[in-house]
Design a protein around this motif. Structure first.
Motif, PDB file in Angstrom:
ATOM      1  N   LYS A  69      17.983  27.594  26.999  1.00 18.89           N
ATOM      2  CA  LYS A  69      16.816  27.261  26.181  1.00 18.89           C
ATOM      3  C   LYS A  69      15.541  27.655  26.911  1.00 18.89           C
ATOM      4  O   LYS A  69      15.444  27.468  28.124  1.00 18.89           O
ATOM      5  N   THR A  70      14.577  28.160  26.173  1.00 13.63           N
ATOM      6  CA  THR A  70      13.264  28.462  26.749  1.00 13.63           C
ATOM      7  C   THR A  70      12.151  27.699  26.037  1.00 13.63           C
ATOM      8  O   THR A  70      10.992  27.775  26.437  1.00 13.63           O
ATOM      9  N   ALA A  71      12.493  26.973  24.969  1.00 16.56           N
ATOM     10  CA  ALA A  71      11.510  26.182  24.238  1.00 16.56           C
ATOM     11  C   ALA A  71      12.216  25.018  23.570  1.00 16.56           C
ATOM     12  O   ALA A  71      13.410  25.082  23.269  1.00 16.56           O
ATOM     13  N   ALA A  72      11.474  23.942  23.349  1.00 19.77           N
ATOM     14  CA  ALA A  72      11.976  22.788  22.609  1.00 19.77           C
ATOM     15  C   ALA A  72      11.398  22.845  21.199  1.00 19.77           C
ATOM     16  O   ALA A  72      10.177  22.806  21.024  1.00 19.77           O
ATOM     17  N   ASP A  73      12.271  22.959  20.206  1.00 20.51           N
ATOM     18  CA  ASP A  73      11.858  22.968  18.809  1.00 20.51           C
ATOM     19  C   ASP A  73      12.144  21.596  18.207  1.00 20.51           C
ATOM     20  O   ASP A  73      13.302  21.155  18.187  1.00 20.51           O
ATOM     21  N   VAL A  74      11.106  20.941  17.724  1.00 20.42           N
ATOM     22  CA  VAL A  74      11.238  19.572  17.243  1.00 20.42           C
ATOM     23  C   VAL A  74      10.638  19.437  15.849  1.00 20.42           C
ATOM     24  O   VAL A  74       9.841  20.269  15.404  1.00 20.42           O
ATOM     25  N   VAL A  75      11.031  18.371  15.171  1.00 17.85           N
ATOM     26  CA  VAL A  75      10.418  17.987  13.899  1.00 17.85           C
ATOM     27  C   VAL A  75       9.575  16.744  14.158  1.00 17.85           C
ATOM     28  O   VAL A  75      10.087  15.743  14.686  1.00 17.85           O
ATOM     29  N   THR A  76       8.325  16.813  13.826  1.00 16.67           N
ATOM     30  CA  THR A  76       7.411  15.684  13.987  1.00 16.67           C
ATOM     31  C   THR A  76       7.119  15.078  12.623  1.00 16.67           C
ATOM     32  O   THR A  76       6.773  15.792  11.678  1.00 16.67           O
ATOM     33  N   VAL A  77       7.263  13.765  12.523  1.00 19.24           N
ATOM     34  CA  VAL A  77       6.997  13.044  11.274  1.00 19.24           C
ATOM     35  C   VAL A  77       5.865  12.062  11.494  1.00 19.24           C
ATOM     36  O   VAL A  77       5.817  11.363  12.506  1.00 19.24           O
ATOM     37  N   GLU A  78       4.939  12.041  10.544  1.00 23.29           N
ATOM     38  CA  GLU A  78       3.872  11.036  10.513  1.00 23.29           C
ATOM     39  C   GLU A  78       3.941  10.317   9.176  1.00 23.29           C
ATOM     40  O   GLU A  78       4.008  10.953   8.121  1.00 23.29           O
ATOM     41  N   ILE A  79       3.951   8.984   9.218  1.00 23.99           N
ATOM     42  CA  ILE A  79       3.929   8.169   8.011  1.00 23.99           C
ATOM     43  C   ILE A  79       2.694   7.283   8.077  1.00 23.99           C
ATOM     44  O   ILE A  79       2.516   6.537   9.052  1.00 23.99           O
ATOM     45  N   ALA A  80       1.854   7.382   7.072  1.00 21.94           N
ATOM     46  CA  ALA A  80       0.571   6.685   7.078  1.00 21.94           C
ATOM     47  C   ALA A  80       0.502   5.651   5.968  1.00 21.94           C
ATOM     48  O   ALA A  80       0.990   5.871   4.850  1.00 21.94           O
ATOM     49  N   MET A 138       0.851  -1.194   0.000  1.00 21.82           N
ATOM     50  CA  MET A 138       0.000   0.000   0.000  1.00 21.82           C
ATOM     51  C   MET A 138       0.887   1.245   0.000  1.00 21.82           C
ATOM     52  O   MET A 138       1.926   1.284   0.647  1.00 21.82           O
ATOM     53  N   HIS A 139       0.490   2.254  -0.727  1.00 17.50           N
ATOM     54  CA  HIS A 139       1.261   3.501  -0.813  1.00 17.50           C
ATOM     55  C   HIS A 139       1.246   4.230   0.526  1.00 17.50           C
ATOM     56  O   HIS A 139       0.235   4.277   1.218  1.00 17.50           O
ATOM     57  N   ARG A 140       2.379   4.772   0.871  1.00 14.09           N
ATOM     58  CA  ARG A 140       2.496   5.550   2.092  1.00 14.09           C
ATOM     59  C   ARG A 140       2.331   7.037   1.785  1.00 14.09           C
ATOM     60  O   ARG A 140       2.598   7.487   0.683  1.00 14.09           O
ATOM     61  N   SER A 141       1.983   7.779   2.820  1.00 18.13           N
ATOM     62  CA  SER A 141       2.032   9.233   2.751  1.00 18.13           C
ATOM     63  C   SER A 141       2.818   9.742   3.945  1.00 18.13           C
ATOM     64  O   SER A 141       2.741   9.174   5.040  1.00 18.13           O
ATOM     65  N   LEU A 142       3.587  10.784   3.731  1.00 14.31           N
ATOM     66  CA  LEU A 142       4.465  11.326   4.766  1.00 14.31           C
ATOM     67  C   LEU A 142       4.116  12.772   5.046  1.00 14.31           C
ATOM     68  O   LEU A 142       3.861  13.545   4.119  1.00 14.31           O
ATOM     69  N   ARG A 143       4.126  13.120   6.323  1.00 13.92           N
ATOM     70  CA  ARG A 143       3.946  14.514   6.721  1.00 13.92           C
ATOM     71  C   ARG A 143       5.014  14.858   7.749  1.00 13.92           C
ATOM     72  O   ARG A 143       5.255  14.090   8.689  1.00 13.92           O
ATOM     73  N   ALA A 144       5.667  16.008   7.551  1.00 16.02           N
ATOM     74  CA  ALA A 144       6.683  16.472   8.497  1.00 16.02           C
ATOM     75  C   ALA A 144       6.415  17.931   8.825  1.00 16.02           C
ATOM     76  O   ALA A 144       6.084  18.725   7.932  1.00 16.02           O
ATOM     77  N   GLN A 145       6.553  18.290  10.106  1.00 12.40           N
ATOM     78  CA  GLN A 145       6.285  19.665  10.513  1.00 12.40           C
ATOM     79  C   GLN A 145       7.129  20.054  11.718  1.00 12.40           C
ATOM     80  O   GLN A 145       7.650  19.201  12.444  1.00 12.40           O
TER      81      GLN A 145
END
Length: 329
Positions: free
Chosen positions: A25-36, A1-8
């Motif tokens: 540091k006063t904030a945590a900056d992260v990259v979130t990835v979702e693969i469906a 099945m084809h996957r879809s990717l989202r990164a933010q």
């Protein structure tokens, strides 16, 4: 099945400033990835670290460059050669672990061949401040089994003495974050013994640690900024006694397992660490933590608000996330 990717890019405000030798540091900056795949979604998180030339923008660009391969079905092993180790690959790798667990009905723990992570002792961190303030901070967490003390080269003796006086029973990790030099490391050995310090973490810059070959410290020294991937292990074994495994450096749980096993094969101690992050970074790291001698996964404890269902601190003991949060069927 084809996957879809989202990164933010996601940002989590801290409940209080986090001070180390390199800044605040006063904030945590992260990259979130979702693969469906269909309606099944796997999640992962990475924390780009400027010390290694990383940024949110660069991490997102790296993920975008790998999008076609990921959506076409690239495996975790494929990522080891198609993406460089770092925060971007960590987010993708961990999302693939989570996705596979949800699709297969087998937990990540079962896939690795380990028991499911349980509550374990994890260091609580005291940031750099005046000795009196650090002592006061230590008194508030004195019952914790393990305390990590951030220091620089200005007044480490007074800072450490204040912490030990306020927390006489806790095990101590001292972390200068590369701010010391050879002379200070050698001179402070007797004090570290006197204060019953268990571990000294990356005292000197990674680029200046060659003198550690042949040095026999009174307190074990742990590689952090000097340790990235399993390919580093020969040099690490000549200079350090313990290796700090961080998924944002190894490029994910896949690389972390390789480094942890390589370290153990060379007779080195293991520590599991993290960046200041949400619980989505910590859940995969718990699988390395259960193999480790020292655990330092308090990143989410600094957040004003974590992701729902994440890990919890109970007086220096980390409680795993809620069922279904990450890596479970």
């Amino acid at each position: 099945m084809h996957r879809s990717l989202r990164a933010q890019h996601d940002r989590f405000a801290l409940s209080r400033p986090f001070r180390i030798s390199r800044g605040v540091k006063t904030a945590a900056d992260v990259v979130t990835v979702e693969i469906a795949e269909g309606d099944v979604v796997g999640r992962g998180e990475g924390v780009p670290y400027p010390r290694y030339g990383e940024s949110i923008e660069r991490a997102l660009a790296e993920i975008e460059a790998a999008r076609a391969a990921i959506e076409a079905g690239a495996t975790r092993d494929d990522l080891l050669t198609t993406m460089r180790p770092g925060a971007a690959r960590n987010a993708v790798d961990c999302a693939l672990w989570d996705l596979e667990a949800r699709l297969s009905g087998r937990s990540v723990a079962a896939m690795i061949g380990n028991p499911q992570p349980e509550t374990l002792a994890s260091a609580l961190t005291i940031g750099i401040d005046q000795p009196s303030a650090m002592g006061a901070a230590a008194s508030e967490i004195a019952a914790a089994p393990l305390i990590k003390v951030k220091v620089n080269a200005d007044a480490p003796d007074a800072q450490l003495a204040a912490v030990r006086a306020a927390a006489p029973d806790a095990r101590l990790i001292v972390d200068p974050n590369e701010s010391w030099d050879e002379a200070l490391v050698r001179a402070i050995q007797p004090l570290l013994v006197e204060l019953r310090v268990d571990l000294l973490e990356q005292p000197v810059p990674a680029e200046e640690d060659g003198w550690l070959e042949g040095f026999r410290p009174d307190v074990p020294i742990c590689a952090d900024e000097s340790a990235h991937v399993a390919g580093d292990i020969d040099q690490l074994a000549r200079r350090y006694q313990v290796v700090n495994v961080k998924l944002d450096k190894t490029g994910g749980l896949t690389g972390a397992l390789l480094l942890a096993r390589a370290a153990r094969s060379r007779g080195l101690g293991l520590m599991t660490g993290c960046m200041v992050s949400s619980s989505l970074s910590i859940a995969p790291a718990l699988h390395i933590a259960r193999m480790s001698d020292f655990v330092d996964l308090d990143g989410p404890i600094w957040l004003r608000e974590d992701r729902p269902g994440g890990v919890r601190d109970r007086d220096g003991y980390m409680v795993p996330p809620a069922p279904g949060f990450w890596g479970m069927a």
